[in-house]
Design an enzyme around this catalytic site. Structure first.
Site, short mmCIF file in Angstrom:
data_model
loop_
_atom_site.label_atom_id
_atom_site.label_comp_id
_atom_site.label_asym_id
_atom_site.label_seq_id
_atom_site.Cartn_x
_atom_site.Cartn_y
_atom_site.Cartn_z
N LYS A 59 0.87 -1.40 0.08
CA LYS A 59 -0.10 0.06 -0.12
C LYS A 59 0.83 1.19 0.04
CE LYS A 59 -4.00 -2.17 2.24
NZ LYS A 59 -4.65 -2.91 3.58
N GLN A 103 -4.84 -1.51 9.77
CA GLN A 103 -4.67 -2.74 9.15
C GLN A 103 -5.26 -3.53 10.18
OE1 GLN A 103 -3.65 -3.26 6.00
NE2 GLN A 103 -3.77 -5.36 6.06
N ASP A 126 -10.97 3.12 4.66
CA ASP A 126 -11.42 1.69 4.34
C ASP A 126 -12.87 1.45 4.65
OD1 ASP A 126 -9.72 -0.27 4.08
OD2 ASP A 126 -9.17 -0.27 6.39
N1 GUN Z 1 -6.83 -6.80 6.36
C1 GUN Z 1 -7.20 -7.50 5.10
N2 GUN Z 1 -8.03 -6.77 4.35
C2 GUN Z 1 -7.73 -5.55 4.62
C3 GUN Z 1 -8.35 -4.26 4.41
O1 GUN Z 1 -8.92 -4.08 3.19
N3 GUN Z 1 -8.29 -3.18 5.21
C4 GUN Z 1 -7.77 -3.34 6.35
N4 GUN Z 1 -7.32 -2.17 7.20
N5 GUN Z 1 -7.36 -4.59 6.88
C5 GUN Z 1 -7.22 -5.40 6.19
#
Ligand code: GUN
Length: 288
Positions: A59, A103, A126
């Site tokens: 990311k 995350q 998110d």
């Molecule tokens: N863990 C797995 N997929 C995601 C996601 O799309 N966002 C976040 N914050 N954590 C994740």
């Protein structure tokens, strides 16, 4: 949608890598036109979950590559809720930051909901804040969760008809299954969500015009689960014999499906593209 398909013809790939590059290139050209300021994304990573480390690094790298300002806050697995909340507060107040992502999963001693509730809904790229999930459920979304939105964009790109179709989602997570059900519903699909207690899972899947798997079990969805000509979307990212594989047994299922996402190169890259799209959207809202 392809309705008729010769028996041994293979499904068309839903190429998330290509579409995500197209989306990111558009974002980059918009950012290049901005004067002085960049949209900023902050990621909070707690602990040392190996998959999370990889996702977060990706990311950060992609954000920078396409012109975003990016920062990652790494905390040890022993971090307390108070410390995480204090970082989030700082990011909520920072004029450099337009998108905040925590995350998941968080370590077991942390109450995930308390952390997600603390992110400003206006920077919640998110889409996991209750206000944003509520808006999605009401059919008036602001920020939608990235993976489900990525699936929707991929289906749209390939002109997959959703209205009146039967969509079956395997997996009821907050990250994928539940928000995706609402997005599909908003496009007039008839939606079924399956989970670990679902009876006759194989039979339910066989009814799907659009079958989406998000459960995290390598190669669980076999050819026998799939209706001839179905669209198959694989959200799974699993490690099997040192390889990354999806929930779908791609080799056999591609002979029956009309469209299918590869793993890797399907839904995965779309998640990041939507995250950056949401971050630019948040930036633009903050400027207007
Ligand atoms: N863990 C797995 N997929 C995601 C996601 O799309 N966002 C976040 N914050 N954590 C994740």
């Amino acid at each position: 949608m392809k309705d008729e398909k010769a028996k041994d013809e293979k499904a068309t790939l839903l190429d998330g890598k290509k579409l995500s590059q197209k989306i990111c290139a558009t974002l980059k050209s918009k950012i290049e036109k901005l004067k002085n300021k960049k949209p900023g994304l902050a990621v909070v990573l707690v602990g040392d979950n190996p998959a999370s480390q990889i996702y977060v690094a990706k990311k950060e790298k992609t954000a920078r590559e396409f012109g975003f300002y990016s920062e990652v806050h790494r905390l040890p697995a022993s971090a307390q809720e108070k410390e995480i909340l204090s970082i989030i507060q700082h990011l909520n107040d920072s004029s450099k930051i337009h998108g905040i992502l925590v995350q998941l999963p968080l370590p077991a001693h942390i109450q995930t909901q308390i952390i997600l509730n603390a992110v400003s809904p206006l920077k919640d790229v998110d889409g996991f804040h209750p206000l944003n999930l509520g808006r999605l459920f009401m059919g008036d979304p602001l920020f939608t969760p990235c993976t489900p939105q990525g699936v929707m964009e991929l289906l749209k790109e390939y002109h997959i008809e959703l209205s009146g179709k039967s969509a079956v989602i395997v997996g009821r997570s907050l990250i994928v299954g539940k928000p995706l059900a609402h997005l599909l519903l908003s496009q007039n699909a008839t939606v079924t969500i399956c989970h670990s207690k679902t009876k006759n899972l194989e039979e339910v899947c066989q009814k799907a015009d659009i079958l989406i798997s998000a459960m995290g079990k390598p190669h669980f969805i076999k050819n026998s689960f799939v209706k001839e000509g179905a669209v198959v979307v694989d959200v799974g990212i699993n490690r099997l014999n040192k390889k990354i594989v999806g929930d779908v047994d791609f080799e056999s299922v591609q002979k029956k499906a009309s469209f299918i996402t590869p793993v890797p190169g399907g839904v995965g890259p779309m998640t990041i593209a939507i995250l950056l799209q949401n971050t630019l959207k948040s930036f633009e809202r903050s400027m207007s």
